[in-house]
Design an enzyme around this catalytic site. Structure first.
Site, PDB file in Angstrom:
ATOM      1  N   VAL A  11       0.797  -1.528  -0.158  1.00 18.75           N
ATOM      2  CA  VAL A  11       0.284   0.494  -0.169  1.00 18.75           C
ATOM      3  C   VAL A  11       0.727   1.715   0.102  1.00 18.75           C
ATOM      4  O   VAL A  11       0.684   2.047  -1.141  1.00 18.75           O
ATOM      5  CB  VAL A  11      -0.947  -0.090   1.045  1.00 18.75           C
ATOM      6  CG1 VAL A  11      -1.203   1.554   0.919  1.00 18.75           C
ATOM      7  CG2 VAL A  11      -2.510  -0.685   1.436  1.00 18.75           C
ATOM      8  N   THR A 121      -6.075  -0.594   7.724  1.00 18.02           N
ATOM      9  CA  THR A 121      -7.650  -1.340   7.773  1.00 18.02           C
ATOM     10  C   THR A 121      -6.636  -1.324   9.029  1.00 18.02           C
ATOM     11  O   THR A 121      -6.449  -2.554   9.963  1.00 18.02           O
ATOM     12  CB  THR A 121      -7.126  -1.992   7.164  1.00 18.02           C
ATOM     13  OG1 THR A 121      -7.283  -2.541   5.597  1.00 18.02           O
ATOM     14  CG2 THR A 121      -8.728  -3.338   7.446  1.00 18.02           C
ATOM     15  N   PHE A 151      -8.606   1.517  -1.027  1.00 31.59           N
ATOM     16  CA  PHE A 151      -9.371   0.055  -1.322  1.00 31.59           C
ATOM     17  C   PHE A 151      -8.416  -0.431  -2.843  1.00 31.59           C
ATOM     18  O   PHE A 151      -9.193  -1.143  -2.815  1.00 31.59           O
ATOM     19  CB  PHE A 151     -10.893   0.628  -1.988  1.00 31.59           C
ATOM     20  CG  PHE A 151     -11.682   0.592  -0.585  1.00 31.59           C
ATOM     21  CD1 PHE A 151     -11.868   0.668   0.324  1.00 31.59           C
ATOM     22  CD2 PHE A 151     -11.370   2.820  -0.114  1.00 31.59           C
ATOM     23  CE1 PHE A 151     -12.939   0.630   1.738  1.00 31.59           C
ATOM     24  CE2 PHE A 151     -12.181   2.790   1.338  1.00 31.59           C
ATOM     25  CZ  PHE A 151     -13.125   2.185   1.686  1.00 31.59           C
ATOM     26  N   LEU A 152      -7.347  -0.235  -2.492  1.00 29.37           N
ATOM     27  CA  LEU A 152      -7.114  -0.788  -3.704  1.00 29.37           C
ATOM     28  C   LEU A 152      -6.964  -2.662  -3.491  1.00 29.37           C
ATOM     29  O   LEU A 152      -6.811  -2.946  -2.482  1.00 29.37           O
ATOM     30  CB  LEU A 152      -5.382   0.356  -3.876  1.00 29.37           C
ATOM     31  CG  LEU A 152      -4.551  -0.918  -2.981  1.00 29.37           C
ATOM     32  CD1 LEU A 152      -3.756  -1.803  -2.631  1.00 29.37           C
ATOM     33  CD2 LEU A 152      -2.734   0.448  -2.849  1.00 29.37           C
ATOM     34  N   CYS A 262      -5.590  -9.714   3.502  1.00 28.24           N
ATOM     35  CA  CYS A 262      -6.598  -8.801   4.206  1.00 28.24           C
ATOM     36  C   CYS A 262      -7.900  -9.087   3.949  1.00 28.24           C
ATOM     37  O   CYS A 262      -8.275  -8.998   5.425  1.00 28.24           O
ATOM     38  CB  CYS A 262      -6.489  -7.391   2.628  1.00 28.24           C
ATOM     39  SG  CYS A 262      -5.474  -5.879   2.488  1.00 28.24           S
TER      40      CYS A 262
HETATM   41  N1  LIG Z   1      -2.166  -5.274   0.551  1.00 29.59           N
HETATM   42  C1  LIG Z   1      -3.016  -4.540   0.181  1.00 29.59           C
HETATM   43  O1  LIG Z   1      -3.799  -5.118  -0.897  1.00 29.59           O
HETATM   44  C2  LIG Z   1      -3.912  -3.655   1.165  1.00 29.59           C
HETATM   45  C3  LIG Z   1      -4.952  -2.933   0.211  1.00 29.59           C
HETATM   46  C4  LIG Z   1      -6.015  -2.026   1.801  1.00 29.59           C
HETATM   47  C5  LIG Z   1      -5.231  -2.430   2.647  1.00 29.59           C
HETATM   48  N2  LIG Z   1      -4.444  -2.604   2.796  1.00 29.59           N
HETATM   49  C6  LIG Z   1      -3.907  -2.593   4.588  1.00 29.59           C
HETATM   50  O2  LIG Z   1      -2.763  -1.692   4.346  1.00 29.59           O
HETATM   51  C7  LIG Z   1      -1.830  -1.715   5.559  1.00 29.59           C
HETATM   52  C8  LIG Z   1      -0.204  -2.437   4.558  1.00 29.59           C
HETATM   53  O3  LIG Z   1      -0.469  -3.197   4.443  1.00 29.59           O
HETATM   54  P1  LIG Z   1       0.707  -3.870   3.497  1.00 29.59           P
HETATM   55  O4  LIG Z   1      -0.254  -4.434   2.829  1.00 29.59           O
HETATM   56  O5  LIG Z   1       1.446  -2.161   2.222  1.00 29.59           O
HETATM   57  O6  LIG Z   1       1.413  -4.209   4.314  1.00 29.59           O
HETATM   58  P2  LIG Z   1       3.433  -4.444   3.676  1.00 29.59           P
HETATM   59  O7  LIG Z   1       3.294  -5.540   4.941  1.00 29.59           O
HETATM   60  O8  LIG Z   1       3.708  -4.871   2.238  1.00 29.59           O
HETATM   61  O9  LIG Z   1       3.989  -3.432   4.271  1.00 29.59           O
HETATM   62  C9  LIG Z   1       3.671  -2.608   4.912  1.00 29.59           C
HETATM   63  C10 LIG Z   1       5.728  -1.730   5.783  1.00 29.59           C
HETATM   64  O10 LIG Z   1       5.679  -0.987   7.356  1.00 29.59           O
HETATM   65  C11 LIG Z   1       7.003  -1.282   7.559  1.00 29.59           C
HETATM   66  N3  LIG Z   1       7.347  -1.190   8.550  1.00 29.59           N
HETATM   67  C12 LIG Z   1       6.754  -1.679  10.299  1.00 29.59           C
HETATM   68  N4  LIG Z   1       7.448  -1.206  10.657  1.00 29.59           N
HETATM   69  C13 LIG Z   1       7.366   0.092  10.750  1.00 29.59           C
HETATM   70  C14 LIG Z   1       8.050   1.190  10.967  1.00 29.59           C
HETATM   71  N5  LIG Z   1       7.768   1.435  12.203  1.00 29.59           N
HETATM   72  N6  LIG Z   1       7.898   2.070   9.999  1.00 29.59           N
HETATM   73  C15 LIG Z   1       7.984   2.114   9.320  1.00 29.59           C
HETATM   74  N7  LIG Z   1       7.670   1.546   8.035  1.00 29.59           N
HETATM   75  C16 LIG Z   1       7.330  -0.244   8.892  1.00 29.59           C
HETATM   76  C17 LIG Z   1       7.902  -3.389   6.038  1.00 29.59           C
HETATM   77  O11 LIG Z   1       9.032  -2.978   6.824  1.00 29.59           O
HETATM   78  C18 LIG Z   1       6.833  -2.613   5.259  1.00 29.59           C
HETATM   79  O12 LIG Z   1       7.636  -2.490   4.559  1.00 29.59           O
HETATM   80  C19 LIG Z   1      -2.715  -2.806   6.203  1.00 29.59           C
HETATM   81  O13 LIG Z   1      -3.205  -3.000   7.600  1.00 29.59           O
HETATM   82  C20 LIG Z   1      -3.381  -3.712   4.636  1.00 29.59           C
HETATM   83  O14 LIG Z   1      -4.912  -4.140   6.270  1.00 29.59           O
HETATM   84  C21 LIG Z   1      -4.092  -3.843   2.450  1.00 29.59           C
END
Ligand SMILES: NC(=O)c1ccc[n+]([C@@H]2O[C@H](COP(=O)([O-])OP(=O)(O)OC[C@H]3O[C@@H](n4cnc5c(N)ncnc54)[C@H](O)[C@@H]3O)[C@@H](O)[C@H]2O)c1
Length: 443
Positions: A11, A121, A151-152, A262
């Protein structure tokens, strides 16, 4: 505008790149040093169609930067996005330690007004928790907290982000709402709505949307299972239902259960929120238990076919990612299927266009091959777990020649029954008749 995005994952990276694409200066912050180093060297660390050219252009033109230093990243930012993980905790609720931890760090380094936006989320009430942590060390005039759920969809994330169906902004601050509307204006020029609401409703909207979609998929999986028993064809049923404008065609495809980072965690977290509020959300419990069963369905079908003993058998597996056009394998049904097949004695030869490196780290016992046909070489059956386009029109004669027996287990209903029938396959799919050695057999 100057923007910081904290958390540069699926995201955060897409958001950062797309905000830069609309002319903003973006600094992406991540604690993963290796990731930041690779991003600084121009490497797009995830597979997401269409991301690379935007990443390259905006980095080259100096609008997209990366750092591990939170203070440096947020120094000039007007808006700070939190795109941090919210994995399931031990009891199934969302673990907020990353969000609340960064909120605490921010409270110690903010010196001028910032809008702090939660894009992760998170359960209802999180904005208030973030607000309280910030207010421990900061004057309330120095920040506003906004809930802006994302919502991507992975696989089409860039398109979804640049042209969202809607943007949800949860805030009780007019000042923050104005900043957010200004930021999103270029993304909604075709007239899609920016919906401003209170923080709690915004947080609930994201869980409600994901849980509804997971429920819809699960409902169709149950219809498919019933079709198998009742001698109906779920593909016909799906078309008959989906053309009803009240229902719509999308998210009606049956298969081997939902996965990904998700749906599983969000359904579980919404269930936990309900419990915490003393509400027994029965549908969610059913959705989770049906999906647990469904994601092992293909393995059960394979084991049953071979009399429950797969010793000495090799299964070719097409597709490992939880869905096509991504390298994301979090909660992918293929992983559960691999475990079940190996436990029953099978060897696995697998191919996936993008996800093999990620699976190889977790499942070294699986043989990865460079080509979908190579996976079939001498295998006793082909099992299809992900509906990548490249699997949709195979050369059936080539598949037949490579397999030791013409046997396909299709967890994604990629083929009309006619093709495997014509080429003399035994073909199992979801919610449809079985083709046995070129004959359609209604079970
Ligand atoms: N992946 C999806 O399709 C999607 C879609 C909508 C919403 N979301 C939500 O978005 C959020 C992130 O999801 P994601 O898939 O991008 O997760 P991800 O695990 O791919 O990315 C999270 C990133 O945060 C970093 N991180 C962790 N602790 C940190 C800190 N203290 N400081 C800086 N960086 C830090 C991690 O190293 C990682 O690179 C979640 O809540 C998820 O539910 C995800």
């Amino acid at each position: 505008m100057n923007i910081a995005v904290v958390g540069t994952g699926y995201v955060g990276l897409v958001s950062g790149v797309c905000f830069a694409e609309t002319g903003n200066n973006v600094i992406c912050v991540d604690i993963d040093k290796n990731k930041v180093e690779r991003l600084r060297n121009g490497e797009v660390v995830i597979y997401e169609p269409g991301l690379e050219p935007l990443f390259e252009r905006n980095a080259r033109q100096g609008r997209l930067k990366f750092t591990t230093d939170l203070a440096e990243g947020i120094k000039d930012a007007e808006i700070i996005f939190l795109a941090l993980p919210t994995p399931p905790g031990e009891d199934g609720s969302a673990d907020l330690k990353y969000i609340l931890g960064v909120a605490s760090d921010l409270s110690k380094i903010i010196t001028d007004y910032k809008v702090i936006v939660d894009k992760s989320t998170v359960p209802v009430g999180t904005s208030e928790k973030v607000h309280a942590i910030l207010a421990d060390n900061l004057d309330e005039s120095l920040f506003d907290v906004v809930s802006n759920p994302e919502f991507l969809r992975e696989g089409v994330a860039v398109d979804d982000f640049l042209k969202p169906d809607r943007v949800v902004i949860g805030t009780s601050s007019d000042r923050a709402a104005k900043v957010m509307k200004r930021l999103y204006d270029p993304f909604v020029r075709q007239g899609n709505p920016v919906i401003v609401m209170d923080e709690r409703s915004a947080e609930m909207t994201k869980y409600a949307a994901n849980s509804y979609l997971a429920t819809r998929i699960t409902f169709m999986n149950e219809i498919a299972n019933l079709c198998e028993l009742a001698g109906a064809d779920v593909d016909c049923v799906r078309r008959g239902m989906g053309t009803d404008s009240r229902i719509g065609k999308r998210f009606l495809f049956p298969g081997i259960g939902y996965g990904g980072s998700c749906f599983p965690k969000d359904v579980s977290a919404l269930g936990k929120t309900a419990t915490q509020h003393g509400y027994d959300f029965k549908i969610l419990e059913s959705v989770m238990s049906v999906n647990e069963h469904q994601k092992r369905k293909l393995a059960r079908m394979i084991k049953e076919h071979f009399g429950n003993d797969l010793t000495g058998k090799t299964i070719a597996l097409w597709g490992l990612a939880f869905k096509p056009d991504t390298d994301d394998i979090r909660e992918a049904p293929a992983l559960y299927i691999i475990d079940e097949l190996i436990a029953a004695g099978a060897k696995i030869r697998a191919f996936d266009p993008e996800a093999m490196a990620n699976v190889a780290k977790e499942k070294p016992e699986v043989t990865m091959v460079d080509d979908q046909y190579e996976a079939l070489d001498g295998a006793d059956a082909l099992a299809i777990c992900t509906e990548w386009k490249v699997f949709r029109t195979p050369s059936f004669p080539a598949v037949k020649k490579m397999l030791s027996t013409p046997l396909i287990f299709d967890g994604r209903n990629l083929y009309d029954l006619e093709a495997p029938k014509e080429h003399g396959f035994t073909y199992y799919s979801i919610g449809r008749a079985v083709v046995k050695a070129g004959e359609v057999v209604t079970v």
